[in-house]
Design an enzyme around this catalytic site. Structure first.
Site, short mmCIF file in Angstrom:
data_model
loop_
_atom_site.label_atom_id
_atom_site.label_comp_id
_atom_site.label_asym_id
_atom_site.label_seq_id
_atom_site.Cartn_x
_atom_site.Cartn_y
_atom_site.Cartn_z
CG LEU A 149 41.47 49.25 -11.62
CD1 LEU A 149 40.39 48.51 -10.82
CD2 LEU A 149 42.85 48.77 -11.20
CG ASP A 150 44.47 47.03 -17.89
OD1 ASP A 150 44.75 48.22 -18.13
OD2 ASP A 150 45.32 46.14 -17.75
CE LYS A 151 35.40 45.52 -22.29
NZ LYS A 151 35.18 45.30 -23.74
#
Length: 327
Positions: A149-151
């Site tokens: 997942l993106d940050k």
């Protein structure tokens, strides 16, 4: 195999690490074999070491990355500490596990947590936390991480705890047998039908290498989008991934004219006091790689997204919403 003699940072300027080429890497390029045998270093960095004469096979220095190796060859490499090499270290952190057995772990990732070390984030990542949580994670590539997942995206992720589980989960994802669903808050009232299927290839944006974009010749990317609620300022959308391209939902939403709230990289702007892109992985479902049991997990909406919804007059009845919108 590679000897486990990694020194603590600062103890010395370099480490001489012996290795033996095993059968799995017979006939491969030297740089590729070393990338598998010394996974805490990037292949590009290992190529630099090879070209600098830091690698020997037998008694001879080998300075060509393309050199083909043979099973049973012994050698050594002079490793010099780098931020990247130091990144693969355990760091205790509070991880919210929603499921755990001897094969896998499902966590609910908070926004702001980087999944894997990368330039600018060599510590404090999920990988560091996994290494501290389970010593066996050090035996797995990427500590068992099979998807990301993106940050600034919150929500559910599955992590393998054994190599067999990791290989099986990677295969399930490749076969599109892992259901990953998200909710997103986006700018502008919804356009088009209530359900939209976006089939648009994604690749590196030729005008900005920090972004991805819908580009001709990009990798196939398919997302199903469903309008949940509409408002004057924007829309509340459910997104189902059928492929797993970098920033896929963010790119596809921007492509159809609905950039995510607070996603400045793709044209979004702050709204409702939200300080990160309005994207949450709320549902994860897959077949257990060992038992074959059908598993399904759901994550409650974080407080910052609830507040942003309320600021636009949108409703989120929890847990009724999760149940009423189940596939």
């Amino acid at each position: 195999m590679v000897a486990d003699t990694f020194d603590e940072p600062g103890e010395q300027d370099a480490e001489l690490r012996p290795f033996v080429i095993d059968a799995a890497h017979h006939g491969q390029r030297l740089d590729r074999a070393l990338a598998a045998l010394v996974p805490e270093f990037s292949r590009s960095y290992l190529q630099q070491l090879i070209e600098a004469g830091a690698v020997t096979l037998g008694a001879a220095v080998v300075a060509r990355s393309s050199h083909k190796v043979r099973a049973g060859e012994a050698g050594r490499i002079e490793l010099r500490p780098t931020p990247q090499s130091q990144a693969f270290r355990p760091e205790p952190m509070d991880l919210h596990a929603v499921f755990e057995d001897e094969h896998l772990l499902v966590i609910d990732k908070p926004a702001g947590l980087v999944v894997h070390p990368a330039p600018g984030n060599w510590s404090g990542t999920l990988l560091n936390g996994l290494l501290a949580r389970d010593t066996a994670a050090s035996l797995l590539p990427r500590a068992g991480i099979v998807h990301r997942l993106d940050k600034d995206t919150s929500g559910l992720m599955v992590v393998a705890r054994t190599r067999a589980a990791m290989d099986a989960l990677v295969a399930l994802i490749a076969a599109r047998e892992v259901a990953r669903e998200y909710v997103a808050l986006a700018h502008r009232p919804w356009q088009g039908g209530r359900i939209r299927h976006v089939d648009a290839p994604i690749g590196r944006d030729p005008r900005n290498r920090l972004r991805m974009a819908v580009v001709e010749g990009g990798k196939p990317a398919f997302t199903t989008l469903e309008l949940l609620q509409d408002a004057e300022q924007g829309c509340w959308v459910r997104a189902s991934l059928h492929t797993g391209r970098t920033h896929q939902i963010r790119v596809h939403m921007a492509h159809i004219g609905h950039p995510l709230v607070a996603d400045e990289l793709y044209g979004g702007a702050a709204a409702g006091a939200l300080g990160r892109q309005a994207l949450h992985a709320f549902r994860l479902a897959f077949r257990h790689p060992s038992t074959g049991a059908e598993l399904e997990f759901r994550s409650q909406l974080p407080g910052d997204l609830r507040q942003a919804l309320a600021s636009w007059g949108l409703r989120y009845n929890d847990p009724e919403w999760l149940t009423s919108h189940a596939p």
